[in-house]
Design an enzyme around this catalytic site. Structure first.
Site, PDB file in Angstrom:
ATOM      1  N   ARG A  41       0.612  -1.421   0.031  1.00 28.24           N
ATOM      2  CA  ARG A  41      -0.104  -0.027   0.138  1.00 28.24           C
ATOM      3  C   ARG A  41       1.030   1.291  -0.012  1.00 28.24           C
ATOM      4  O   ARG A  41       0.425   2.267   0.691  1.00 28.24           O
ATOM      5  CB  ARG A  41      -0.908   0.116   1.134  1.00 28.24           C
ATOM      6  CG  ARG A  41      -2.056  -1.050   1.046  1.00 28.24           C
ATOM      7  CD  ARG A  41      -3.143  -0.916  -0.115  1.00 28.24           C
ATOM      8  NE  ARG A  41      -3.880  -2.121  -0.001  1.00 28.24           N
ATOM      9  CZ  ARG A  41      -3.647  -3.018  -0.843  1.00 28.24           C
ATOM     10  NH1 ARG A  41      -2.638  -3.169  -1.685  1.00 28.24           N
ATOM     11  NH2 ARG A  41      -4.162  -4.343  -0.955  1.00 28.24           N
ATOM     12  N   SER A  89     -10.344   0.564   3.697  1.00 26.33           N
ATOM     13  CA  SER A  89      -9.537   0.104   5.125  1.00 26.33           C
ATOM     14  C   SER A  89      -8.998   1.053   5.675  1.00 26.33           C
ATOM     15  O   SER A  89      -8.098   2.035   5.073  1.00 26.33           O
ATOM     16  CB  SER A  89      -8.262  -0.858   4.739  1.00 26.33           C
ATOM     17  OG  SER A  89      -9.120  -2.093   4.146  1.00 26.33           O
ATOM     18  N   GLU A 137      -3.840   3.675   6.849  1.00 23.22           N
ATOM     19  CA  GLU A 137      -3.513   3.608   5.428  1.00 23.22           C
ATOM     20  C   GLU A 137      -4.176   4.788   4.591  1.00 23.22           C
ATOM     21  O   GLU A 137      -3.743   5.154   3.712  1.00 23.22           O
ATOM     22  CB  GLU A 137      -4.296   2.266   4.991  1.00 23.22           C
ATOM     23  CG  GLU A 137      -4.299   1.964   3.355  1.00 23.22           C
ATOM     24  CD  GLU A 137      -5.021   0.612   3.120  1.00 23.22           C
ATOM     25  OE1 GLU A 137      -4.692  -0.517   3.760  1.00 23.22           O
ATOM     26  OE2 GLU A 137      -5.283   0.522   1.928  1.00 23.22           O
TER      27      GLU A 137
HETATM   28  C1  FAD Z   1     -15.596   1.118  -0.014  1.00 23.33           C
HETATM   29  C2  FAD Z   1     -14.092   1.331  -0.456  1.00 23.33           C
HETATM   30  C3  FAD Z   1     -13.231   0.013  -0.697  1.00 23.33           C
HETATM   31  C4  FAD Z   1     -11.803   0.014  -1.080  1.00 23.33           C
HETATM   32  N1  FAD Z   1     -11.261  -1.141  -1.257  1.00 23.33           N
HETATM   33  C5  FAD Z   1      -9.901  -1.057  -1.679  1.00 23.33           C
HETATM   34  C6  FAD Z   1      -9.119  -2.372  -2.006  1.00 23.33           C
HETATM   35  O1  FAD Z   1      -9.648  -3.336  -1.987  1.00 23.33           O
HETATM   36  N2  FAD Z   1      -7.856  -2.366  -2.041  1.00 23.33           N
HETATM   37  C7  FAD Z   1      -7.321  -1.151  -1.989  1.00 23.33           C
HETATM   38  O2  FAD Z   1      -6.216  -1.080  -2.274  1.00 23.33           O
HETATM   39  N3  FAD Z   1      -7.838   0.083  -1.767  1.00 23.33           N
HETATM   40  C8  FAD Z   1      -9.162  -0.088  -1.444  1.00 23.33           C
HETATM   41  N4  FAD Z   1      -9.818   1.283  -1.051  1.00 23.33           N
HETATM   42  C9  FAD Z   1      -8.975   2.499  -0.854  1.00 23.33           C
HETATM   43  C10 FAD Z   1      -8.636   3.191  -2.386  1.00 23.33           C
HETATM   44  O3  FAD Z   1     -10.034   3.052  -2.993  1.00 23.33           O
HETATM   45  C11 FAD Z   1      -7.388   3.159  -2.779  1.00 23.33           C
HETATM   46  O4  FAD Z   1      -6.469   3.454  -2.029  1.00 23.33           O
HETATM   47  C12 FAD Z   1      -7.536   3.919  -4.136  1.00 23.33           C
HETATM   48  O5  FAD Z   1      -6.347   3.643  -4.939  1.00 23.33           O
HETATM   49  C13 FAD Z   1      -7.383   5.448  -4.035  1.00 23.33           C
HETATM   50  O6  FAD Z   1      -7.463   6.297  -5.302  1.00 23.33           O
HETATM   51  P1  FAD Z   1      -8.096   7.600  -5.093  1.00 23.33           P
HETATM   52  O7  FAD Z   1      -8.178   8.041  -6.895  1.00 23.33           O
HETATM   53  O8  FAD Z   1      -9.433   7.603  -4.735  1.00 23.33           O
HETATM   54  O9  FAD Z   1      -6.932   8.360  -4.435  1.00 23.33           O
HETATM   55  P2  FAD Z   1      -7.266   9.292  -3.367  1.00 23.33           P
HETATM   56  O10 FAD Z   1      -8.092   8.876  -2.173  1.00 23.33           O
HETATM   57  O11 FAD Z   1      -8.017  10.559  -4.044  1.00 23.33           O
HETATM   58  O12 FAD Z   1      -5.817   9.778  -2.985  1.00 23.33           O
HETATM   59  C14 FAD Z   1      -5.131   8.637  -2.181  1.00 23.33           C
HETATM   60  C15 FAD Z   1      -3.563   9.223  -2.615  1.00 23.33           C
HETATM   61  O13 FAD Z   1      -3.173   9.046  -3.639  1.00 23.33           O
HETATM   62  C16 FAD Z   1      -2.626  10.170  -4.135  1.00 23.33           C
HETATM   63  N5  FAD Z   1      -2.924  10.436  -5.714  1.00 23.33           N
HETATM   64  C17 FAD Z   1      -4.182  10.339  -5.918  1.00 23.33           C
HETATM   65  N6  FAD Z   1      -3.956  10.672  -7.394  1.00 23.33           N
HETATM   66  C18 FAD Z   1      -2.722  10.661  -7.726  1.00 23.33           C
HETATM   67  C19 FAD Z   1      -1.872  10.998  -8.947  1.00 23.33           C
HETATM   68  N7  FAD Z   1      -2.376  11.066 -10.281  1.00 23.33           N
HETATM   69  N8  FAD Z   1      -0.482  11.208  -8.862  1.00 23.33           N
HETATM   70  C20 FAD Z   1       0.050  11.121  -7.455  1.00 23.33           C
HETATM   71  N9  FAD Z   1      -0.630  10.864  -6.430  1.00 23.33           N
HETATM   72  C21 FAD Z   1      -2.177  10.791  -6.523  1.00 23.33           C
HETATM   73  C22 FAD Z   1      -3.214  11.366  -3.300  1.00 23.33           C
HETATM   74  O14 FAD Z   1      -2.399  12.489  -3.167  1.00 23.33           O
HETATM   75  C23 FAD Z   1      -3.304  10.501  -2.099  1.00 23.33           C
HETATM   76  O15 FAD Z   1      -1.900  10.698  -1.256  1.00 23.33           O
HETATM   77  C24 FAD Z   1     -11.149   1.264  -1.004  1.00 23.33           C
HETATM   78  C25 FAD Z   1     -11.878   2.403  -0.444  1.00 23.33           C
HETATM   79  C26 FAD Z   1     -13.382   2.297  -0.301  1.00 23.33           C
HETATM   80  C27 FAD Z   1     -13.890   3.639  -0.192  1.00 23.33           C
END
Ligand code: FAD
Length: 327
Positions: A184, A233, A308
Site C-alpha cells: 500500500r 480500510s 492506510e
Molecule cells: C469502499 C472502499 C473499498 C476499498 N477497497 C480497496 C481495496 O480493496 N484495495 C485497495 O487497495 N484500496 C481500497 N480502497 C481504497 C482506495 O480505493 C484506494 O487506495 C485507491 O487507490 C485510491 O484512489 P483515489 O483515486 O481515490 O485516490 P485518493 O483517495 O484521492 O488519494 C489517495 C492518495 O493518492 C494520491 N494520488 C491520487 N492521484 C494521484 C496522482 N495522479 N498522482 C500522484 N498521487 C496521486 C493522493 O495525493 C493521496 O495521497 C477502498 C476504498 C473504499 C472507499
C-alpha cells in the site's frame, strides 16, 4: 519621514497562471471525497487536459503547495481545509486504450481513469488479469500512489510503466523497479504527479473475465459497507511477525472496537477496519475515532496500527484557521 511602504499580498488565485480548465476558490472538498467531510481547498484546479496541467505546473509560482487527489476514496480531508492548490483529475485525464497484439494484451490508462472503468474496458477487450481493479473504487493515479490491490493482486503485479511529472515539470517514465512498491505504498516522492500507466494482462475470453468480475463485486457487497460514506480500510495490516498473523480488523475486533462511536463517526459493524460517516461526522470525529482505535489496539495487543487512509489539510475550522494564520 519616509512614506510607509504598502505591502500587498495578492490572493492565491491572482498569483496563478491562466488555465483552460477550472480554478475554484475556497471549494469544499467534502463533496468530492468518499467520506463526505472536510474543509475547502484554497484553490481547486480541474485541468482541461494533460497539456493544461503541465503548463500550469510549469508556470505556477514555485512556493505554492500542490496536492493531487483522485476520487478521494482513500482520503480524509481535515475540517480546516487544504492550503494551496488541490488538483483533481477528471474525465479529461481518464482515457483508456486497449492494445492486444502479438506482443501482449495491455491497457494504457490516464491517471484520472477509474479503476472500475479500466477493469470493464479490459474485460470488453478480452484482457484478463486486471479484474481485481473492479474491487478498488479509486483512480489509476491513486492506485499507483497506494499500490492498490484486492483479491491477491496489486498494481505492482500488472504495471509495465507509469508516467509522472516531477516538481520541475519534467515528464518521466518509470518502470516497476523505479516505483519502489511495497504494501500500500510506492516510494516515488510525494510531490510527483502520476499522469498515466500501462498495465499488462493476458488475452482471455471476455465472458470468463466478466464472470470473475461479478464474483469480485458480489464478494465486496457481502463483506464491505460500500454504500456508506467510508474511506475503505483505515489501517494497514501489520507485519505478521508483529501481529501474530492477525489482520488489522481482527486486532480491532479483539480490542472491542466494532461499532465504537465518536461524534458522528463509527467503526463499521460490517467490517471493523472501515470507519463510517453516519451523516453528521466531522473530519475530526473520524480522525479522533481512528486514534482511539489505535490506542485501544495498542493497549490490548501491543500492536501499533499504521494509517492506510491519507489525512490531508489542517485541523479545525477553516475560517478560524485562516484568521489565525494556522498552517
Ligand atoms: C469502499 C472502499 C473499498 C476499498 N477497497 C480497496 C481495496 O480493496 N484495495 C485497495 O487497495 N484500496 C481500497 N480502497 C481504497 C482506495 O480505493 C484506494 O487506495 C485507491 O487507490 C485510491 O484512489 P483515489 O483515486 O481515490 O485516490 P485518493 O483517495 O484521492 O488519494 C489517495 C492518495 O493518492 C494520491 N494520488 C491520487 N492521484 C494521484 C496522482 N495522479 N498522482 C500522484 N498521487 C496521486 C493522493 O495525493 C493521496 O495521497 C477502498 C476504498 C473504499 C472507499
Amino acid at each position: 519621514m519616509m512614506a510607509a511602504q504598502k505591502i500587498t499580498t495578492l490572493p492565491l488565485i491572482d498569483r496563478l497562471p491562466p488555465v483552460r480548465g477550472r480554478l475554484e476558490v475556497n471549494k469544499p472538498l467534502g463533496s468530492v471525497t468518499w467520506f463526505g467531510v472536510g474543509g475547502p481547498a484554497e484553490v481547486l484546479f480541474r485541468p482541461a487536459d494533460r497539456d493544461d496541467l503541465l503548463a500550469f505546473l510549469e508556470d505556477k509560482p514555485a512556493e505554492v503547495p500542490v496536492t493531487v487527489i483522485g476520487v478521494g476514496s482513500n482520503l480524509l480531508v481535515r475540517d480546516g481545509g487544504v492550503p494551496g492548490v488541490v488538483i483533481r483529475f477528471g474525465r479529461s485525464l481518464g482515457t483508456i486504450e486497449a492494445a492486444i497484439d502479438a506482443g501482449g494484451a495491455e491497457l494504457v490508462c490516464g491517471a484520472g481513469a477509474l479503476d472500475v472503468n479500466a477493469a470493464k474496458a479490459a474485460a470488453k477487450a478480452g484482457i484478463g488479469g486486471l479484474e481485481f481493479l473492479r474491487g478498488v473504487p479509486g483512480t489509476i493515479g491513486g492506485g499507483l500512489r497506494m499500490n492498490a490491490g484486492a483479491y491477491g493482486k496489486d498494481i505492482k503485479d500488472v504495471l509495465v510503466w507509469a508516467e509522472a511529472v516531477d516538481p520541475q515539470g519534467r515528464v518521466r517514465r518509470l518502470g516497476v523497479a523505479d516505483m519502489g512498491f511495497t504494501y500500500r505504498r510506492c516510494a516515488i516522492s510525494e510531490d510527483w504527479i502520476f499522469l498515466a500507466a500501462r498495465l499488462a494482462g493476458r488475452a482471455d475470453d471476455p465472458a470468463a473475465i466478466q464472470a470473475r468480475m461479478r464474483d469480485i463485486q458480489e464478494a465486496r457487497l457481502a463483506s464491505q459497507p460500500i454504500g456508506s460514506r467510508t474511506g475503505g480500510s483505515t489501517f494497514k495490516n501489520p507485519p505478521p511477525d508483529e501481529s501474530g498473523a492477525r489482520k488489522a480488523w481482527q486486532l480491532i475486533e479483539a480490542a472491542g472496537c466494532r461499532g465504537l462511536k465518536v461524534g458522528g463517526a463509527q467503526v463499521s459493524e460490517m467490517h471493523c477496519n472501515f470507519l463510517i460517516n453516519g451523516g453528521a461526522a466531522t473530519a475530526a470525529d473520524l480522525e479522533n475515532l481512528g486514534e482511539e482505535v489505535r490506542r485501544r489496539v495498542l493497549a490490548e495487543s501491543g500492536v501499533s496500527l499504521e494509517w492506510e487512509i491519507r489525512r490531508i489539510g489542517i485541523r479545525g475550522d477553516a475560517t478560524r484557521a485562516a484568521r489565525e494564520g494556522e498552517t
